[in-house]
Design a protein around this motif. Structure first.
Motif, mmCIF file in Angstrom:
data_model
loop_
_atom_site.group_PDB
_atom_site.id
_atom_site.type_symbol
_atom_site.label_atom_id
_atom_site.label_comp_id
_atom_site.label_asym_id
_atom_site.label_seq_id
_atom_site.Cartn_x
_atom_site.Cartn_y
_atom_site.Cartn_z
ATOM 1 N N PRO A 127 11.261 -2.352 13.762
ATOM 2 C CA PRO A 127 10.647 -1.010 14.079
ATOM 3 C C PRO A 127 10.214 -0.128 13.048
ATOM 4 O O PRO A 127 9.527 0.744 13.266
ATOM 5 N N ALA A 128 10.817 -0.308 12.058
ATOM 6 C CA ALA A 128 10.276 0.698 10.568
ATOM 7 C C ALA A 128 8.738 0.348 10.404
ATOM 8 O O ALA A 128 8.122 1.255 9.800
ATOM 9 N N PHE A 129 8.156 -0.800 11.046
ATOM 10 C CA PHE A 129 6.708 -0.960 10.882
ATOM 11 C C PHE A 129 5.796 0.243 11.824
ATOM 12 O O PHE A 129 4.836 0.354 11.570
ATOM 13 N N ALA A 130 6.434 0.786 12.632
ATOM 14 C CA ALA A 130 5.903 1.855 13.433
ATOM 15 C C ALA A 130 5.780 3.002 12.556
ATOM 16 O O ALA A 130 4.620 3.578 12.620
ATOM 17 N N ALA A 131 6.673 3.405 11.380
ATOM 18 C CA ALA A 131 6.283 4.546 10.539
ATOM 19 C C ALA A 131 5.103 3.814 9.630
ATOM 20 O O ALA A 131 4.508 4.688 9.117
ATOM 21 N N VAL A 132 5.343 2.669 9.165
ATOM 22 C CA VAL A 132 4.279 1.991 8.296
ATOM 23 C C VAL A 132 2.969 2.239 9.044
ATOM 24 O O VAL A 132 1.843 2.595 8.360
ATOM 25 N N GLY A 133 2.714 1.927 10.206
ATOM 26 C CA GLY A 133 1.515 2.001 11.059
ATOM 27 C C GLY A 133 0.877 3.456 11.167
ATOM 28 O O GLY A 133 -0.048 3.691 10.913
ATOM 29 N N ALA A 134 1.917 4.381 11.231
ATOM 30 C CA ALA A 134 1.668 5.887 11.234
ATOM 31 C C ALA A 134 0.872 6.233 9.998
ATOM 32 O O ALA A 134 -0.072 6.804 9.894
ATOM 33 N N ALA A 135 1.704 5.786 8.993
ATOM 34 C CA ALA A 135 0.995 6.167 7.652
ATOM 35 C C ALA A 135 -0.230 5.647 7.329
ATOM 36 O O ALA A 135 -1.035 6.262 6.808
ATOM 37 N N LEU A 173 -6.518 -4.484 12.688
ATOM 38 C CA LEU A 173 -7.407 -4.726 13.811
ATOM 39 C C LEU A 173 -7.315 -3.374 14.570
ATOM 40 O O LEU A 173 -8.031 -2.833 15.101
ATOM 41 N N THR A 174 -5.884 -3.221 14.967
ATOM 42 C CA THR A 174 -5.597 -2.240 16.211
ATOM 43 C C THR A 174 -6.069 -1.074 15.673
ATOM 44 O O THR A 174 -6.580 0.130 16.470
ATOM 45 N N MET A 175 -5.551 -0.990 14.516
ATOM 46 C CA MET A 175 -6.060 0.675 13.724
ATOM 47 C C MET A 175 -7.684 0.724 13.652
ATOM 48 O O MET A 175 -8.260 1.943 14.246
ATOM 49 N N HIS A 176 -8.329 -0.223 13.237
ATOM 50 C CA HIS A 176 -9.817 -0.036 13.125
ATOM 51 C C HIS A 176 -10.445 0.102 14.639
ATOM 52 O O HIS A 176 -11.532 0.990 14.689
ATOM 53 N N LEU A 177 -9.845 -0.755 15.556
ATOM 54 C CA LEU A 177 -10.638 -0.165 17.064
ATOM 55 C C LEU A 177 -10.495 1.281 17.523
ATOM 56 O O LEU A 177 -11.292 1.408 18.099
#
Length: 242
Positions: A127-135, A173-177
């Motif tokens: 779940p900590a990867f949600a914060a990593v993804g946000a940043a 890829l989810t971020m770039h889309l």
């Protein structure tokens, strides 16, 4: 016409290098390519153009490493990355980029030092990867590429080589889309950006394929060392303002 051809050729060589470096180290190509695109096209065009190039680069890395993906990490990362990529994309035309880049540079260099001093770093939860993804989503939308920001966290959960490269690429890829959709809504995807993005796709696909061949020949220890060298290089580039 000649100027356009030379520009495409130079950008294609740089895009090949991005894909090759990213396929070997899992990140870093975007950080090095952004200054090149900025010189050729200007910063406001360079960021969405870099995102288009990263779509093909990351997409090819996902396909080449599809058997080793860690889907739970990708899902948690996307949960944070998608909304914050939208926010960053909308802020792109107004945000002060230089202070953010230098702060990121300090962080990346500090991460390498911390990893060397603390040989058994704490393993982050999924779940900590949600914060990593946000940043990452916010920073990437503003700066074009912050791949080195995510590297320490994927390494900390024990991913190496194919699992690391494929999982990091799928997360990105989810971020770039999301960024592409946001840039389109903000009128940043001009005809020039789309044309050059399409022209650079073959070079990125070729670079990803060559990089995949290289990474299969190096040890896990050497792989991690290459990633840390990439983190230091990216941190220095951010600090000096490139």
């Amino acid at each position: 016409m000649t100027t356009v051809l030379f520009t495409v050729l130079g950008a294609s060589v740089a895009a090949f290098g991005l894909a090759l470096l990213s396929a070997v180290a899992g990140f870093g190509g975007g950080v090095l390519l952004l200054p090149v695109f900025t010189v050729l096209f200007g910063l406001r065009a360079a960021v969405p153009m870099l995102t288009l190039t990263q779509l093909s680069s990351n997409g090819s890395r996902v396909w080449l490493n599809r058997r080793d993906l860690r889907w739970p990490l990708i899902g948690w990362f996307a949960l944070g990355a998608v909304p914050f990529a939208v926010i960053g994309g909308l802020l792109l035309t107004h945000a002060p980029l230089t202070p953010l880049k230098r702060l990121l540079g300090v962080f990346l260099i500090g991460v390498v030092i911390w990893r060397r001093l603390q040989r058994r770093p704490r393993t982050p939860s999924e779940p900590a990867f949600a914060a990593v993804g946000a940043a990452s989503g916010l920073g990437s939308a503003l700066l074009g590429s912050v791949g080195p920001l995510t590297a320490p966290f994927f390494l900390a959960v024990g991913l190496t080589r194919a699992a690391y490269i494929g999982t990091e690429a799928a997360s990105a890829l989810t971020m770039h889309l999301t960024k592409i959709a946001t840039y389109g809504a903000g009128d940043l995807l001009t005809g020039q950006v789309l044309l050059y993005g399409a022209a650079l796709t073959p070079a990125t696909l070729l670079g990803a394929w060559v990089g995949k061949k290289i990474v299969g020949r190096i040890s896990d220890r050497m792989f991690v060392l290459l990633v840390e060298i990439g983190l230091l290089a990216a941190g220095i580039l951010f600090l000096i303002g490139l």
